[in-house]
Motif scaffolding. Structure first.
Motif, mmCIF file in Angstrom:
data_model
loop_
_atom_site.group_PDB
_atom_site.id
_atom_site.type_symbol
_atom_site.label_atom_id
_atom_site.label_comp_id
_atom_site.label_asym_id
_atom_site.label_seq_id
_atom_site.Cartn_x
_atom_site.Cartn_y
_atom_site.Cartn_z
ATOM 1 N N LEU A 22 0.831 -1.212 0.000
ATOM 2 C CA LEU A 22 0.000 0.000 0.000
ATOM 3 C C LEU A 22 0.859 1.253 0.000
ATOM 4 N N TYR A 23 1.977 1.200 0.670
ATOM 5 C CA TYR A 23 2.915 2.333 0.678
ATOM 6 C C TYR A 23 3.476 2.578 -0.716
ATOM 7 N N GLU A 24 3.894 1.491 -1.374
ATOM 8 C CA GLU A 24 4.512 1.614 -2.681
ATOM 9 C C GLU A 24 3.523 1.925 -3.795
ATOM 10 N N LYS A 25 2.395 1.244 -3.807
ATOM 11 C CA LYS A 25 1.463 1.329 -4.932
ATOM 12 C C LYS A 25 0.351 2.346 -4.742
ATOM 13 N N GLU A 26 -0.005 2.637 -3.477
ATOM 14 C CA GLU A 26 -1.150 3.512 -3.227
ATOM 15 C C GLU A 26 -0.790 4.776 -2.458
ATOM 16 N N GLY A 27 0.478 4.890 -2.026
ATOM 17 C CA GLY A 27 0.880 6.092 -1.288
ATOM 18 C C GLY A 27 0.370 6.132 0.137
ATOM 19 N N VAL A 28 0.013 4.986 0.704
ATOM 20 C CA VAL A 28 -0.467 4.931 2.088
ATOM 21 C C VAL A 28 0.716 5.114 3.036
ATOM 22 N N ASN A 29 0.567 5.965 4.038
ATOM 23 C CA ASN A 29 1.670 6.197 4.966
ATOM 24 C C ASN A 29 1.296 6.033 6.431
ATOM 25 N N VAL A 30 0.048 5.682 6.721
ATOM 26 C CA VAL A 30 -0.377 5.453 8.109
ATOM 27 C C VAL A 30 -1.248 4.208 8.160
ATOM 28 N N GLN A 31 -0.959 3.322 9.117
ATOM 29 C CA GLN A 31 -1.846 2.192 9.393
ATOM 30 C C GLN A 31 -2.423 2.357 10.787
ATOM 31 N N ILE A 32 -3.723 2.120 10.931
ATOM 32 C CA ILE A 32 -4.370 2.202 12.237
ATOM 33 C C ILE A 32 -4.976 0.851 12.587
ATOM 34 N N GLY A 33 -5.190 0.632 13.867
ATOM 35 C CA GLY A 33 -5.815 -0.600 14.317
ATOM 36 C C GLY A 33 -6.038 -0.559 15.809
ATOM 37 N N GLY A 34 -6.752 -1.560 16.333
ATOM 38 C CA GLY A 34 -6.956 -1.662 17.762
ATOM 39 C C GLY A 34 -5.658 -1.943 18.487
ATOM 40 N N SER A 35 -5.664 -1.765 19.802
ATOM 41 C CA SER A 35 -4.433 -1.931 20.577
ATOM 42 C C SER A 35 -3.866 -3.340 20.448
ATOM 43 N N ASP A 36 -4.723 -4.322 20.153
ATOM 44 C CA ASP A 36 -4.226 -5.687 19.982
ATOM 45 C C ASP A 36 -3.509 -5.878 18.650
ATOM 46 N N GLN A 37 -3.516 -4.860 17.793
ATOM 47 C CA GLN A 37 -2.855 -4.928 16.492
ATOM 48 C C GLN A 37 -1.472 -4.282 16.491
ATOM 49 N N TRP A 38 -1.018 -3.829 17.654
ATOM 50 C CA TRP A 38 0.258 -3.107 17.702
ATOM 51 C C TRP A 38 1.403 -3.918 17.091
ATOM 52 N N GLY A 39 1.487 -5.199 17.435
ATOM 53 C CA GLY A 39 2.563 -6.037 16.907
ATOM 54 C C GLY A 39 2.513 -6.159 15.399
ATOM 55 N N ASN A 40 1.321 -6.348 14.842
ATOM 56 C CA ASN A 40 1.182 -6.457 13.393
ATOM 57 C C ASN A 40 1.511 -5.135 12.694
ATOM 58 N N ILE A 41 1.112 -4.029 13.322
ATOM 59 C CA ILE A 41 1.349 -2.712 12.722
ATOM 60 C C ILE A 41 2.840 -2.386 12.706
ATOM 61 N N THR A 42 3.525 -2.612 13.828
ATOM 62 C CA THR A 42 4.957 -2.317 13.866
ATOM 63 C C THR A 42 5.745 -3.278 12.977
ATOM 64 N N ALA A 43 5.209 -4.489 12.760
ATOM 65 C CA ALA A 43 5.845 -5.394 11.796
ATOM 66 C C ALA A 43 5.837 -4.772 10.409
ATOM 67 N N GLY A 44 4.760 -4.059 10.088
ATOM 68 C CA GLY A 44 4.665 -3.396 8.787
ATOM 69 C C GLY A 44 5.589 -2.211 8.661
ATOM 70 N N THR A 45 5.601 -1.337 9.672
ATOM 71 C CA THR A 45 6.487 -0.168 9.592
ATOM 72 C C THR A 45 7.950 -0.604 9.555
ATOM 73 N N ASP A 46 8.293 -1.631 10.334
ATOM 74 C CA ASP A 46 9.667 -2.123 10.345
ATOM 75 C C ASP A 46 10.037 -2.746 9.006
ATOM 76 N N LEU A 47 9.106 -3.491 8.406
ATOM 77 C CA LEU A 47 9.385 -4.147 7.131
ATOM 78 C C LEU A 47 9.606 -3.111 6.027
ATOM 79 N N ILE A 48 8.813 -2.052 6.031
ATOM 80 C CA ILE A 48 8.992 -0.988 5.036
ATOM 81 C C ILE A 48 10.390 -0.394 5.154
ATOM 82 N N ARG A 49 10.819 -0.133 6.355
ATOM 83 C CA ARG A 49 12.133 0.483 6.535
ATOM 84 C C ARG A 49 13.269 -0.476 6.195
ATOM 85 N N ARG A 50 13.069 -1.755 6.474
ATOM 86 C CA ARG A 50 14.102 -2.724 6.140
ATOM 87 C C ARG A 50 14.195 -2.938 4.628
#
Length: 522
Positions: A267-295
């Motif tokens: 979504l970052y590459e193809k759609e220009g998405v720069n923010v992901q939101i989710g419930g507090s139980d999604q924190w691990g999945n969300i940070t997995a995404g931000t970390d993967l983008i940076r890696r």
């Protein structure tokens, strides 16, 4: 030259904004979950990754066309959506406090924010509504929103908050669920009332559209090599499942965080998405995404200093919807509070909020509605006055949430049904559609036209099953508790006439305020 100078100014401003903003979390748990500010500590990117850099998500020099996309042509400050979310109790954690400045900076273009919804049922439920509400707040503040339906990830199932692996869905059920959920998200976000004229755009996407073409070996080479098993094992959703030796966790569930993480990359590459939101139980999945983008995309030196292109992406979580006693809000005795009118009528949806306890109603007005904080404060103040009419605040809550989810037409249907179910309210004219609208929420039976016409009223109460005997019906009559289509029954000699059959299709019987029966006439 002027365009180049403008691009350089924007580039310099963003660099200064990101590097000089105080980087602090909103909760102390953030420091335990994210030991380093990884948005700056970026590994080198291998040359075989041919990723382009979206204009907003890069602090490298901008081309003229990128500048047009990056800058806000109106150069007008947007409302600070993070301030709004924080004030209303809708913000738990964010990966970088610089998002607070970025989201309202008049020199930067709007953010593009996404929230994912896995198609585990044919409808979303009340717990999912917070994600839609937070997306709507971003929209109302001028940003763009993406509702991502997990047509691919739904085939695996998110282990977050689950003690057992989700049952596998067949493809027919999955497609039905995808269609139902996409329709709900689109209807609420696109058609929700009160959205300002400057609201951003809404997209509904399905992650199966890109996952269906991904080959396993390519995924392992391009994504799996950057996934650290230790980090994946440390996720709360994984640790809890592994504590249960009998159940454990399947490899498919274990890799779910990578699938969701790669969704953010795509979504970052193809759609220009720069923010992901989710419930507090999604924190691990969300940070997995931000970390993967940076890696995958980012670059840094060994000491963490910024070098070259840095992907600017953010993760944000909101708290789970709980009642004041700590139990989950969104369940009834009959099960989940569905957002689909086909599974839960607007009337019953309305009634659920109308019965919220006084201890919770003010907080829910802040979280679940778009009323101003000042108006909510006035409602709270009125609740303490002697002349306060009970349930006034609950009525406002029920109206606002029902309108947001089901539209004005759904709210009117709920209000009409509410009036129709008030015994003795003969002033409200009943029609077949209104009675059928409440039929799913009260007992019903079917009888032939000949069985009903000219039958004594007390016999109908017994034959319909609403009351056990004629003597019970007679006692209720003497107490003034029998109603026919909301009109009080005054005489035992009353017989059913053709005019008593509403639209020649239904009769509504009431015995007291709560006991009702819809009689369908065939």
């Amino acid at each position: 030259m002027a365009a180049a100078a403008g691009a350089g100014a924007i580039n310099s401003g963003l660099r200064s904004l990101l590097l000089n903003t105080t980087l602090r979390p909103f909760t102390s748990s953030f420091l335990r979950k994210l030991p380093l500010p990884t948005y700056l500590f970026l590994p080198n990117t291998p040359s075989h990754h041919n990723f382009s850099h979206r204009p907003f998500c890069s602090i490298s020099s901008l081309t003229t066309s990128q500048e047009d996309n990056f800058s806000n042509p109106n150069s007008k400050s947007r409302p600070n959506v993070l301030h709004i979310l924080e004030e209303r109790g809708l913000l738990e954690s964010v990966t970088s406090d610089s998002l607070r400045s970025v989201c309202s900076n008049p020199n930067l273009g709007p953010l593009k924010v996404y929230c994912g919804f896995d198609p585990t049922a044919e409808s979303l439920h009340l717990g999912n509504l917070l994600g839609i509400i937070v997306l709507s707040w971003f929209l109302r503040c001028g940003h763009n929103a993406v509702g991502l339906i997990g047509g691919a990830t739904g085939r695996i199932g998110d282990p977050s908050g689950k003690s057992l692996e989700r049952p596998e869905l067949d493809l027919v059920t999955l497609e039905k669920n995808i269609s139902g959920i996409a329709g709900i998200v689109k209807k609420i976000l696109v058609c929700s009332p009160g959205v300002c004229e400057n609201a951003g755009e809404v997209q509904i996407l399905n992650n199966y559209d890109w996952w269906k073409d991904v080959k396993f070996l390519d995924f392992l080479r391009n994504v799996g090599r950057y996934a650290r098993v230790g980090t994946m094992m440390s996720k709360e959703s994984v640790k809890k499942r592994l504590e249960n030796a009998e159940q454990g966790m399947s490899y498919a569930e274990f890799t779910y965080q990578l699938l969701q993480g790669y969704d953010f990359v795509h979504l970052y590459e193809k759609e220009g998405v720069n923010v992901q939101i989710g419930g507090s139980d999604q924190w691990g999945n969300i940070t997995a995404g931000t970390d993967l983008i940076r890696r995958l995309i980012g670059k840094s030196s060994e000491n963490g200093a910024v070098v070259g292109n840095v992907p600017v992406v953010f993760g944000l979580t909101f708290p789970l919807l709980l009642k004041s006693d700590g139990t989950k809000f969104g369940k009834s005795e009959d099960g989940a509070i569905w957002l689909s009118a086909s599974l839960l009528s607007p009337y019953k949806f309305y009634q659920y909020f109308f019965t919220v306890p006084d201890d919770d109603v003010v907080r829910f007005l802040k979280i679940l509605t778009f009323l101003s904080i000042e108006e909510i404060a006035e409602l709270a103040k009125d609740m303490g006055k002697p002349e306060y009419v009970p349930n006034t605040a609950q009525r406002r809550l029920a109206e606002e949430v029902t309108r947001f989810v089901h539209g004005q037409e759904g709210l009117e249907e709920a209000l009409k049904a509410t009036e129709a179910l008030k015994p003795g309210n003969a002033a409200t004219k009943l029609d077949w559609k209104t009675i059928e609208g409440i039929a799913a929420d009260v007992p019903s039976c079917s009888m032939n036209h000949e069985q009903v016409l000219n039958i004594p009223i007390l016999d109908l109460y017994v034959s319909s099953g609403l009351l056990e005997s004629k003597s019970a019906a007679r006692r209720m009559l003497k107490q003034g508790g029998l109603y026919l289509n909301n009109a009080k029954v005054d005489s035992e000699s009353k017989k059913i006439e053709a005019d008593d059959i509403v639209d020649d299709k239904v009769i509504l019987l009431s015995a007291g305020k709560k006991n009702k029966m819809v009689v369908r006439i065939s």
